[in-house]
Design a protein around this motif. Structure first.
Motif, PDB file in Angstrom:
ATOM      1  N   SER A 203      10.142 -53.256  39.230  1.00 47.24           N
ATOM      2  CA  SER A 203       9.383 -54.108  38.307  1.00 47.24           C
ATOM      3  C   SER A 203       9.384 -55.548  38.783  1.00 47.24           C
ATOM      4  O   SER A 203       8.347 -56.233  38.729  1.00 47.24           O
ATOM      5  N   MET A 204      10.537 -56.009  39.285  1.00 45.08           N
ATOM      6  CA  MET A 204      10.637 -57.380  39.796  1.00 45.08           C
ATOM      7  C   MET A 204       9.737 -57.573  41.016  1.00 45.08           C
ATOM      8  O   MET A 204       9.053 -58.588  41.153  1.00 45.08           O
TER       9      MET A 204
ATOM     10  N   ILE B 222       6.730 -60.290  41.317  1.00 44.95           N
ATOM     11  CA  ILE B 222       6.715 -61.304  42.381  1.00 44.95           C
ATOM     12  C   ILE B 222       5.416 -61.208  43.171  1.00 44.95           C
ATOM     13  O   ILE B 222       4.788 -62.227  43.490  1.00 44.95           O
ATOM     14  N   MET B 223       5.018 -59.980  43.486  1.00 48.19           N
ATOM     15  CA  MET B 223       3.763 -59.776  44.204  1.00 48.19           C
ATOM     16  C   MET B 223       2.578 -60.295  43.391  1.00 48.19           C
ATOM     17  O   MET B 223       1.691 -60.979  43.926  1.00 48.19           O
TER      18      MET B 223
ATOM     19  N   CYS C 147      -1.549 -64.463  42.506  1.00 52.59           N
ATOM     20  CA  CYS C 147      -2.132 -65.457  41.595  1.00 52.59           C
ATOM     21  C   CYS C 147      -2.145 -66.849  42.218  1.00 52.59           C
ATOM     22  O   CYS C 147      -3.140 -67.575  42.137  1.00 52.59           O
ATOM     23  N   VAL C 148      -1.021 -67.228  42.828  1.00 52.44           N
ATOM     24  CA  VAL C 148      -0.917 -68.560  43.434  1.00 52.44           C
ATOM     25  C   VAL C 148      -1.961 -68.732  44.531  1.00 52.44           C
ATOM     26  O   VAL C 148      -2.671 -69.756  44.593  1.00 52.44           O
ATOM     27  N   VAL C 149      -2.086 -67.729  45.388  1.00 55.25           N
ATOM     28  CA  VAL C 149      -3.048 -67.808  46.498  1.00 55.25           C
ATOM     29  C   VAL C 149      -4.484 -67.870  45.975  1.00 55.25           C
ATOM     30  O   VAL C 149      -5.292 -68.699  46.417  1.00 55.25           O
TER      31      VAL C 149
ATOM     32  N   PHE D 196       0.549 -50.561  39.607  1.00 58.10           N
ATOM     33  CA  PHE D 196       1.809 -50.259  40.281  1.00 58.10           C
ATOM     34  C   PHE D 196       2.881 -49.818  39.278  1.00 58.10           C
ATOM     35  O   PHE D 196       3.628 -48.860  39.519  1.00 58.10           O
ATOM     36  N   SER D 197       2.967 -50.529  38.155  1.00 58.62           N
ATOM     37  CA  SER D 197       4.006 -50.238  37.158  1.00 58.62           C
ATOM     38  C   SER D 197       3.818 -48.869  36.524  1.00 58.62           C
ATOM     39  O   SER D 197       4.782 -48.104  36.383  1.00 58.62           O
TER      40      SER D 197
END
Length: 226
Positions: free
Chosen positions: A102-103, A107-108, A113-115, A143-144
């Motif tokens: 999940s982490m 993070i991915m 989002c940042v990019v 993914f989750s």
């Protein structure tokens, strides 16, 4: 996000219960709790999504005293089932000792989002930001939920958990909208009355359409049964 407070509390409670089931190696109960949690979340989130789509104009005026936010409320409301289900899925994964996975997904998701914010926001402004929200939430959820299906044998009934709730939401919200349109009350009073009316109608339709059983309604007994 406000209605998701209920799901946040439930998600926290599920971690302890599922951890206990993992220790006992009770695979049947793990599957039952996980499937029921996803089912109830989908039904709940579809109802909330339908309400916000139908009453985006009234919500915008009642909260912001401005009709210009209605478009964005309506667009983002479509994302609610994905957001809410992803929230519960994260809680279930933590209870199944899959918090590292999940982490990694979170993070991915944040990295993407940042990019994308750096690239798209200067070019497309708010439209770019909405696209980023949809893309990141869908990727994270995909993914989750795949991870959850793998470790908890979750079964999703398309008819009872998506199609019927959508129909129930459309009927209940349409009826509530017709009722409040007949009156001449303020936007704040209208949205409260519409919410109560739509909630009651939606709940009744969900029960009468056999989307949910009496056992599943009593979610506390499901979570805390031993």
């Amino acid at each position: 996000l406000y209605p998701s407070a209920i799901l946040s509390a439930l998600s926290s409670l599920l971690i302890g219960e599922l951890s206990r089931c993992v220790i006992l190696n009770d695979k049947n109960k793990i599957g039952f709790i996980s499937s029921t949690s996803i089912k109830l979340t989908l039904i709940f989130s579809i109802g909330i999504s339908g309400f916000m789509v139908f009453f985006s104009d009234t919500l915008s005026f009642a909260i912001y005293d401005d009709i210009n936010c209605a478009f964005y409320i309506k667009i983002l409301s479509i994302l609610i089932p994905v957001m809410y289900t992803d929230m519960i899925t994260d809680g279930l994964l933590k209870g199944l000792d899959q918090q590292n996975a999940s982490m990694r997904y979170n993070i991915m998701d944040s990295g993407i989002c940042v990019v994308l914010v750096y690239i798209l926001l200067p070019l497309f402004a708010v439209k770019g930001y909405i696209f980023i929200l949809f893309l990141s939430e869908i990727i994270n959820f995909t993914f989750s939920i795949n991870r959850l299906i793998k470790y908890a044998n979750v079964e999703i009934n398309l008819k009872n958990e998506i199609i019927k709730p959508v129909i129930c939401a459309v009927i209940s919200c349409s009826a509530a909208k017709i009722i409040i349109d007949c009156g001449s009350l303020s936007a704040k009073i209208n949205i409260i009355f519409a919410g109560l009316t739509a909630f009651e109608l939606y709940s009744l339709l969900i029960i009468f359409s056999d989307c949910i059983s009496k056992k599943e309604i009593k979610i506390k007994k499901i979570v805390f049964s031993y």
